[in-house]
Motif scaffolding. Sequence first.
Motif, PDB file in Angstrom:
ATOM      1  N   GLN A   5       0.864  -1.174   0.000  1.00 52.03           N
ATOM      2  CA  GLN A   5       0.000   0.000   0.000  1.00 52.03           C
ATOM      3  C   GLN A   5       0.905   1.231   0.000  1.00 52.03           C
ATOM      4  OE1 GLN A   5      -2.476  -0.327   3.457  1.00 52.03           O
ATOM      5  NE2 GLN A   5      -3.942  -1.661   2.413  1.00 52.03           N
ATOM      6  N   LEU A   6       0.477   2.298  -0.629  1.00 51.60           N
ATOM      7  CA  LEU A   6       1.298   3.496  -0.773  1.00 51.60           C
ATOM      8  C   LEU A   6       1.822   3.999   0.567  1.00 51.60           C
ATOM      9  CD1 LEU A   6       2.517   5.717  -2.521  1.00 51.60           C
ATOM     10  CD2 LEU A   6       0.346   6.936  -2.364  1.00 51.60           C
ATOM     11  N   GLN A   7       0.957   4.100   1.547  1.00 50.88           N
ATOM     12  CA  GLN A   7       1.402   4.646   2.829  1.00 50.88           C
ATOM     13  C   GLN A   7       2.420   3.727   3.496  1.00 50.88           C
ATOM     14  OE1 GLN A   7      -2.899   4.396   3.560  1.00 50.88           O
ATOM     15  NE2 GLN A   7      -2.306   4.256   5.702  1.00 50.88           N
ATOM     16  N   GLU A  15      13.084  -0.623   2.931  1.00 52.03           N
ATOM     17  CA  GLU A  15      12.766  -2.045   2.844  1.00 52.03           C
ATOM     18  C   GLU A  15      12.190  -2.396   1.469  1.00 52.03           C
ATOM     19  OE1 GLU A  15       9.892  -5.381   4.969  1.00 52.03           O
ATOM     20  OE2 GLU A  15      10.193  -3.453   5.966  1.00 52.03           O
ATOM     21  N   VAL A  16      11.350  -1.514   0.937  1.00 47.74           N
ATOM     22  CA  VAL A  16      10.783  -1.751  -0.396  1.00 47.74           C
ATOM     23  C   VAL A  16      11.914  -1.801  -1.426  1.00 47.74           C
ATOM     24  CG1 VAL A  16       9.247  -0.857  -2.194  1.00 47.74           C
ATOM     25  CG2 VAL A  16       8.582  -0.678   0.195  1.00 47.74           C
ATOM     26  N   LEU A  17      12.865  -0.869  -1.350  1.00 49.62           N
ATOM     27  CA  LEU A  17      13.988  -0.855  -2.287  1.00 49.62           C
ATOM     28  C   LEU A  17      14.852  -2.104  -2.154  1.00 49.62           C
ATOM     29  CD1 LEU A  17      15.210   2.860  -2.270  1.00 49.62           C
ATOM     30  CD2 LEU A  17      14.085   1.629  -4.119  1.00 49.62           C
ATOM     31  N   GLU A  18      15.136  -2.506  -0.925  1.00 49.31           N
ATOM     32  CA  GLU A  18      15.940  -3.710  -0.709  1.00 49.31           C
ATOM     33  C   GLU A  18      15.228  -4.946  -1.250  1.00 49.31           C
ATOM     34  OE1 GLU A  18      16.940  -3.828   3.445  1.00 49.31           O
ATOM     35  OE2 GLU A  18      18.055  -1.942   3.323  1.00 49.31           O
ATOM     36  N   THR A  19      13.921  -5.019  -1.041  1.00 53.49           N
ATOM     37  CA  THR A  19      13.138  -6.145  -1.560  1.00 53.49           C
ATOM     38  C   THR A  19      13.135  -6.134  -3.076  1.00 53.49           C
ATOM     39  OG1 THR A  19      11.739  -6.071   0.414  1.00 53.49           O
ATOM     40  CG2 THR A  19      10.899  -7.320  -1.467  1.00 53.49           C
ATOM     41  N   ALA A  20      13.019  -4.961  -3.670  1.00 55.68           N
ATOM     42  CA  ALA A  20      13.050  -4.846  -5.137  1.00 55.68           C
ATOM     43  C   ALA A  20      14.387  -5.332  -5.676  1.00 55.68           C
ATOM     44  CB  ALA A  20      12.781  -3.405  -5.559  1.00 55.68           C
ATOM     45  N   ALA A  21      15.473  -4.984  -5.001  1.00 57.30           N
ATOM     46  CA  ALA A  21      16.801  -5.403  -5.446  1.00 57.30           C
ATOM     47  C   ALA A  21      16.977  -6.915  -5.305  1.00 57.30           C
ATOM     48  CB  ALA A  21      17.875  -4.668  -4.660  1.00 57.30           C
ATOM     49  N   ALA A  22      16.411  -7.493  -4.253  1.00 54.96           N
ATOM     50  CA  ALA A  22      16.591  -8.918  -3.989  1.00 54.96           C
ATOM     51  C   ALA A  22      15.595  -9.811  -4.730  1.00 54.96           C
ATOM     52  CB  ALA A  22      16.483  -9.181  -2.489  1.00 54.96           C
ATOM     53  N   GLU A  23      14.351  -9.345  -4.857  1.00 57.31           N
ATOM     54  CA  GLU A  23      13.289 -10.212  -5.366  1.00 57.31           C
ATOM     55  C   GLU A  23      12.670  -9.754  -6.678  1.00 57.31           C
ATOM     56  OE1 GLU A  23      10.415 -10.775  -2.260  1.00 57.31           O
ATOM     57  OE2 GLU A  23      11.971 -11.160  -0.758  1.00 57.31           O
ATOM     58  N   GLY A  24      12.917  -8.519  -7.094  1.00 48.33           N
ATOM     59  CA  GLY A  24      12.335  -8.016  -8.326  1.00 48.33           C
ATOM     60  C   GLY A  24      11.359  -6.885  -8.060  1.00 48.33           C
ATOM     61  N   PRO A  25      10.733  -6.376  -9.115  1.00 51.80           N
ATOM     62  CA  PRO A  25       9.846  -5.215  -8.996  1.00 51.80           C
ATOM     63  C   PRO A  25       8.745  -5.400  -7.949  1.00 51.80           C
ATOM     64  CG  PRO A  25      10.259  -5.725 -11.294  1.00 51.80           C
ATOM     65  CD  PRO A  25      10.840  -6.852 -10.489  1.00 51.80           C
ATOM     66  N   GLN A  26       8.404  -4.291  -7.287  1.00 53.37           N
ATOM     67  CA  GLN A  26       7.386  -4.269  -6.241  1.00 53.37           C
ATOM     68  C   GLN A  26       6.244  -3.358  -6.684  1.00 53.37           C
ATOM     69  OE1 GLN A  26       8.148  -6.146  -3.131  1.00 53.37           O
ATOM     70  NE2 GLN A  26       9.473  -6.868  -4.787  1.00 53.37           N
ATOM     71  N   ILE A  27       5.021  -3.833  -6.558  1.00 48.53           N
ATOM     72  CA  ILE A  27       3.847  -3.047  -6.951  1.00 48.53           C
ATOM     73  C   ILE A  27       3.396  -2.192  -5.777  1.00 48.53           C
ATOM     74  CG2 ILE A  27       1.428  -3.149  -7.670  1.00 48.53           C
ATOM     75  CD1 ILE A  27       2.095  -5.813  -9.035  1.00 48.53           C
ATOM     76  N   VAL A  28       3.074  -0.933  -6.054  1.00 50.05           N
ATOM     77  CA  VAL A  28       2.539  -0.027  -5.045  1.00 50.05           C
ATOM     78  C   VAL A  28       1.092   0.259  -5.424  1.00 50.05           C
ATOM     79  CG1 VAL A  28       2.748   2.243  -3.970  1.00 50.05           C
ATOM     80  CG2 VAL A  28       4.811   0.986  -4.636  1.00 50.05           C
ATOM     81  N   THR A  29       0.195   0.138  -4.435  1.00 48.95           N
ATOM     82  CA  THR A  29      -1.226   0.386  -4.698  1.00 48.95           C
ATOM     83  C   THR A  29      -1.694   1.628  -3.949  1.00 48.95           C
ATOM     84  OG1 THR A  29      -1.958  -1.003  -2.850  1.00 48.95           O
ATOM     85  CG2 THR A  29      -1.709  -2.083  -4.995  1.00 48.95           C
ATOM     86  N   LYS A  30      -2.729   2.240  -4.498  1.00 50.53           N
ATOM     87  CA  LYS A  30      -3.355   3.397  -3.852  1.00 50.53           C
ATOM     88  C   LYS A  30      -4.857   3.188  -3.951  1.00 50.53           C
ATOM     89  CE  LYS A  30      -3.421   8.454  -3.998  1.00 50.53           C
ATOM     90  NZ  LYS A  30      -2.916   9.643  -4.718  1.00 50.53           N
ATOM     91  N   GLY A  36       1.836   2.162  -8.999  1.00 47.96           N
ATOM     92  CA  GLY A  36       3.203   2.314  -9.485  1.00 47.96           C
ATOM     93  C   GLY A  36       4.013   1.066  -9.228  1.00 47.96           C
ATOM     94  N   VAL A  37       5.252   1.105  -9.706  1.00 47.75           N
ATOM     95  CA  VAL A  37       6.164  -0.019  -9.539  1.00 47.75           C
ATOM     96  C   VAL A  37       7.512   0.521  -9.077  1.00 47.75           C
ATOM     97  CG1 VAL A  37       7.376  -1.902 -10.717  1.00 47.75           C
ATOM     98  CG2 VAL A  37       5.024  -1.360 -11.346  1.00 47.75           C
ATOM     99  N   ILE A  38       8.096  -0.141  -8.108  1.00 46.97           N
ATOM    100  CA  ILE A  38       9.445   0.197  -7.665  1.00 46.97           C
ATOM    101  C   ILE A  38      10.339  -0.965  -8.064  1.00 46.97           C
ATOM    102  CG2 ILE A  38      10.934   0.636  -5.688  1.00 46.97           C
ATOM    103  CD1 ILE A  38       8.527   1.934  -4.322  1.00 46.97           C
ATOM    104  N   MET A  39      11.428  -0.641  -8.765  1.00 45.51           N
ATOM    105  CA  MET A  39      12.345  -1.687  -9.204  1.00 45.51           C
ATOM    106  C   MET A  39      13.783  -1.246  -8.983  1.00 45.51           C
ATOM    107  SD  MET A  39      12.224  -1.383 -13.391  1.00 45.51           S
ATOM    108  CE  MET A  39      10.543  -1.855 -13.533  1.00 45.51           C
ATOM    109  N   SER A  40      14.679  -2.196  -8.963  1.00 40.82           N
ATOM    110  CA  SER A  40      16.094  -1.891  -8.793  1.00 40.82           C
ATOM    111  C   SER A  40      16.603  -1.197 -10.056  1.00 40.82           C
ATOM    112  CB  SER A  40      16.892  -3.173  -8.558  1.00 40.82           C
ATOM    113  OG  SER A  40      16.915  -3.950  -9.743  1.00 40.82           O
ATOM    114  N   TYR A  41      17.718  -0.495  -9.916  1.00 41.37           N
ATOM    115  CA  TYR A  41      18.304   0.171 -11.076  1.00 41.37           C
ATOM    116  C   TYR A  41      18.700  -0.851 -12.142  1.00 41.37           C
ATOM    117  CZ  TYR A  41      21.171   2.840 -14.188  1.00 41.37           C
ATOM    118  OH  TYR A  41      21.686   3.405 -15.318  1.00 41.37           O
ATOM    119  N   THR A  42      19.217  -2.008 -11.719  1.00 44.12           N
ATOM    120  CA  THR A  42      19.612  -3.051 -12.673  1.00 44.12           C
ATOM    121  C   THR A  42      18.419  -3.510 -13.501  1.00 44.12           C
ATOM    122  OG1 THR A  42      21.345  -3.782 -11.177  1.00 44.12           O
ATOM    123  CG2 THR A  42      20.688  -5.324 -12.900  1.00 44.12           C
ATOM    124  N   ASP A  43      17.282  -3.777 -12.838  1.00 46.53           N
ATOM    125  CA  ASP A  43      16.073  -4.181 -13.561  1.00 46.53           C
ATOM    126  C   ASP A  43      15.596  -3.074 -14.485  1.00 46.53           C
ATOM    127  OD1 ASP A  43      16.068  -6.649 -12.323  1.00 46.53           O
ATOM    128  OD2 ASP A  43      14.539  -6.102 -10.838  1.00 46.53           O
TER     129      ASP A  43
END
Length: 82
Positions: A5-7, A15-30, A36-43
């Motif tokens: 969730q956005l908040q 933690e969201v960034l670390e999870t994105a780096a370790a597991e892949g893109p993370q979806i954010v809902t509102k 939106g989507v948060i992903m690592s720079y590599t992805d």
Amino acid sequence: MATWQLQTAKARFSEVLETAAAEGPQIVTKHGKDYGVIMSYTDYHQWRMAIAPGLVDFLLQPAATIELDVERTKDTGREVEL
């Protein structure tokens, strides 16, 4: 892909960034909808190169793989009074 969730994503951004780096893109809902989507720079970089390589990447390709549609126009220019 995990959903945040956005908040919650704002409060636990590291933690969201670390999870994105370790597991892949993370979806954010509102309000329960994908926002939106948060992903690592590599992805991100891999995704970006897959859809539109930059000029340097284009120029570094072997010549056999480059397809250019080059056509000379029949336009002879315009007359200018001097």
